[in-house]
Every structure is written in C-alpha cells, then in structure tokens.
Design an enzyme around this catalytic site. Sequence first.
Site, short mmCIF file in Angstrom:
data_model
loop_
_atom_site.label_atom_id
_atom_site.label_comp_id
_atom_site.label_asym_id
_atom_site.label_seq_id
_atom_site.Cartn_x
_atom_site.Cartn_y
_atom_site.Cartn_z
N TYR A 18 -44.74 2.18 30.09
CA TYR A 18 -44.60 3.11 28.97
C TYR A 18 -45.85 3.08 28.09
O TYR A 18 -46.38 4.13 27.70
CB TYR A 18 -43.35 2.77 28.16
CG TYR A 18 -43.00 3.82 27.15
CD1 TYR A 18 -42.28 4.94 27.51
CD2 TYR A 18 -43.39 3.69 25.82
CE1 TYR A 18 -41.95 5.92 26.58
CE2 TYR A 18 -43.07 4.65 24.89
CZ TYR A 18 -42.36 5.77 25.28
OH TYR A 18 -42.05 6.74 24.35
N HIS A 22 -48.79 6.13 27.44
CA HIS A 22 -49.15 6.63 26.12
C HIS A 22 -50.59 6.32 25.71
O HIS A 22 -51.05 6.77 24.66
CB HIS A 22 -48.13 6.15 25.09
CG HIS A 22 -46.85 6.90 25.22
ND1 HIS A 22 -45.90 6.59 26.18
CD2 HIS A 22 -46.38 7.99 24.57
CE1 HIS A 22 -44.90 7.44 26.09
NE2 HIS A 22 -45.17 8.30 25.12
N TYR A 41 -47.64 12.07 14.35
CA TYR A 41 -46.65 11.51 15.28
C TYR A 41 -47.11 10.13 15.75
O TYR A 41 -48.23 9.97 16.22
CB TYR A 41 -46.53 12.47 16.47
CG TYR A 41 -45.42 12.19 17.45
CD1 TYR A 41 -44.42 11.26 17.22
CD2 TYR A 41 -45.37 12.89 18.65
CE1 TYR A 41 -43.41 11.04 18.14
CE2 TYR A 41 -44.37 12.68 19.58
CZ TYR A 41 -43.39 11.75 19.30
OH TYR A 41 -42.39 11.54 20.21
N TRP A 77 -43.79 15.38 31.95
CA TRP A 77 -44.10 14.18 31.18
C TRP A 77 -42.81 13.38 30.94
O TRP A 77 -42.77 12.16 31.11
CB TRP A 77 -44.77 14.56 29.87
CG TRP A 77 -45.05 13.41 28.96
CD1 TRP A 77 -44.37 13.07 27.83
CD2 TRP A 77 -46.09 12.43 29.11
NE1 TRP A 77 -44.92 11.95 27.26
CE2 TRP A 77 -45.97 11.54 28.03
CE3 TRP A 77 -47.10 12.24 30.04
CZ2 TRP A 77 -46.83 10.46 27.86
CZ3 TRP A 77 -47.95 11.16 29.87
CH2 TRP A 77 -47.82 10.28 28.79
N TRP A 78 -41.76 14.08 30.53
CA TRP A 78 -40.48 13.41 30.27
C TRP A 78 -39.92 12.76 31.52
O TRP A 78 -39.27 11.72 31.44
CB TRP A 78 -39.48 14.39 29.67
CG TRP A 78 -39.78 14.77 28.25
CD1 TRP A 78 -40.68 14.19 27.38
CD2 TRP A 78 -39.18 15.82 27.51
NE1 TRP A 78 -40.66 14.82 26.17
CE2 TRP A 78 -39.75 15.82 26.21
CE3 TRP A 78 -38.21 16.77 27.81
CZ2 TRP A 78 -39.37 16.73 25.23
CZ3 TRP A 78 -37.84 17.68 26.83
CH2 TRP A 78 -38.42 17.65 25.55
#
Length: 107
Positions: A18, A22, A41, A77-78
Amino acid sequence: MKRYGMVIKVKPEKLEEYKKLHQNVWPGVLKTIKECNIRNYSIFYKDGYLFSYYEYVGDNYEEDMKKMAQDPVTQEWWKLCKPCQEPLETRKEGEWWAEMEEVFHVD
C-alpha cells in the site's frame, strides 16, 4: 470548504504494498481527485489503521464522488488498493472508508 476524515484498516501483510502504491500515485488518479474538488489530501498510518484527511471545495459532494467512482482509471487504481484494506465493521452502509466525526478544529 468542508473537511473530511475517514478511517480504514490496512492488512498487515499488505502495508508495504500500500505504501509503495502511494509513492507513485497514477497521474490520472490525481487528476480525477482534483477535478472532483478535493484538495489538501493526505493519508496517515498508525497501528494497523489508515486515516485520510481532505478538504472538499465543490458544491455537490455526492455528484463529485459519483464522478470519481465512475472514472475508469480510478476504478483500476481501487482494484489495486482495495485488497490491501479492511473496512471497519462499524462503518455505515455503503461506505468503504468509514467517515469520522469532526470534534475539534482551529485555524
């Protein structure tokens, strides 16, 4: 402008994956985030939890979130991110990340 805080668990065996995802968020994903009126964000990690914070500067949050969910690049992406995550059992129906209640803010 409205601030949003959300929380979700990260699977321990998927944390490094993860984080690596990112480090190089796809440009198309970043473009969609901006087009959907999200600013400032951030995602933070602590003890198995991911905490996200962002500011929404638009005037129709539901429509912007629908637009984001329909974006093909964001959907891809998800597909990479979701297997790393574990939603909270206490989340509201329809939520993936559980929205948090803001209890304090100062500028």
